[in-house]
Design an enzyme around this catalytic site. Structure first.
Site, PDB file in Angstrom:
ATOM      1  N   HIS A 194      -3.573  -7.998   0.664  1.00  0.00           N
ATOM      2  CA  HIS A 194      -2.792  -6.986  -0.071  1.00  0.00           C
ATOM      3  C   HIS A 194      -1.474  -7.574  -0.586  1.00  0.00           C
ATOM      4  O   HIS A 194      -0.970  -7.154  -1.630  1.00  0.00           O
ATOM      5  CB  HIS A 194      -2.467  -5.791   0.826  1.00  0.00           C
ATOM      6  CG  HIS A 194      -3.583  -4.804   0.982  1.00  0.00           C
ATOM      7  ND1 HIS A 194      -4.064  -4.062  -0.065  1.00  0.00           N
ATOM      8  CD2 HIS A 194      -4.298  -4.415   2.072  1.00  0.00           C
ATOM      9  CE1 HIS A 194      -5.026  -3.258   0.370  1.00  0.00           C
ATOM     10  NE2 HIS A 194      -5.193  -3.449   1.670  1.00  0.00           N
ATOM     11  N   HIS A 196      -7.316  -9.285   5.945  1.00  0.00           N
ATOM     12  CA  HIS A 196      -7.428  -8.182   4.987  1.00  0.00           C
ATOM     13  C   HIS A 196      -6.041  -7.728   4.535  1.00  0.00           C
ATOM     14  O   HIS A 196      -5.787  -7.565   3.335  1.00  0.00           O
ATOM     15  CB  HIS A 196      -8.195  -7.010   5.622  1.00  0.00           C
ATOM     16  CG  HIS A 196      -8.205  -5.780   4.771  1.00  0.00           C
ATOM     17  ND1 HIS A 196      -9.262  -5.442   3.961  1.00  0.00           N
ATOM     18  CD2 HIS A 196      -7.250  -4.833   4.564  1.00  0.00           C
ATOM     19  CE1 HIS A 196      -8.961  -4.333   3.297  1.00  0.00           C
ATOM     20  NE2 HIS A 196      -7.750  -3.934   3.643  1.00  0.00           N
ATOM     21  N   GLN A 227       0.826  -1.222   0.000  1.00  0.00           N
ATOM     22  CA  GLN A 227       0.000   0.000   0.000  1.00  0.00           C
ATOM     23  C   GLN A 227       0.851   1.260   0.000  1.00  0.00           C
ATOM     24  O   GLN A 227       0.355   2.334  -0.342  1.00  0.00           O
ATOM     25  CB  GLN A 227      -0.917   0.033   1.227  1.00  0.00           C
ATOM     26  CG  GLN A 227      -2.069  -0.951   1.153  1.00  0.00           C
ATOM     27  CD  GLN A 227      -2.937  -0.821   2.374  1.00  0.00           C
ATOM     28  OE1 GLN A 227      -2.613  -1.355   3.430  1.00  0.00           O
ATOM     29  NE2 GLN A 227      -4.041  -0.091   2.259  1.00  0.00           N
TER      30      GLN A 227
HETATM   31 CO    CO Z   1      -6.498  -2.469   2.863  1.00  0.00          CO
END
Ligand code: CO
Length: 166
Positions: free
Chosen positions: A143, A139, A52
């Site tokens: 990623h 979660h 991210q």
């Molecule tokens: Co996320």
């Protein structure tokens, strides 16, 4: 320390598969301090995955103690090269993502997991956890494989929700 920019959908880096961490060295330590600072700079943020912030390594940070509502938790965690060993008790739960700021979604997640990982020194560890912490770990681990919650929903009309700003 440096705040890292959080990439947002549809940034293509978010769709890539991250690589195993093999070097537990000073450059990893420097990245981790910036990564944790970045997580902590976002109000109520309970987890972040390295891709991210544009770093395609299998690293996630979790801190459920930062949630808006209280949940049982193990405090701040850094999981490197995490692997789910056991998962059970699947439920549909609502989740959000810093990379998809305007929506939340209902996603099926295991409420009980056992996860193997390496800590910041590269030592092998296992963690058994449940409920919101287990959910957040799954979660963030998605990623690492380039998976967003948008990929897990089959019916946006009933499973995707505009985020309520608070
Ligand atoms: Co996320």
């Amino acid at each position: 320390m440096t705040l890292l920019k959080v990439l947002e959908y549809p940034e293509p880096i978010l769709k890539q598969v991250s690589k195993e961490v093999v070097q537990f060295d000073s450059s990893l330590e420097i990245f981790l301090s910036d990564f944790i600072e970045t997580l902590n700079s976002h109000k109520y943020c309970v987890g972040l995955a390295a891709p991210q912030v544009g770093n395609l390594q299998r690293i996630i940070a979790i801190d459920i103690s930062r949630a808006r509502k209280p949940h049982p938790n193990n405090g701040p965690l850094i999981l490197i090269n995490p692997k789910i060993l056991e998962s059970s008790n699947f439920k549909n739960v609502r989740e959000g993502c810093l990379s998809i700021p305007d929506f939340t979604a209902n996603v099926k997640r295991a409420m009980n997991i056992v996860v193997a990982y390496q800590n910041v020194q590269g030592e092998a560890k296992t963690l058994a956890t449940k409920d919101f912490e287990a959910h957040a770990i799954q979660h963030e681990m998605d990623h690492l494989d380039g998976i967003l919650f948008l990929d897990k929903i089959s019916n946006p009309a009933s499973e995707l929700f505009r985020r309520v700003k608070y």
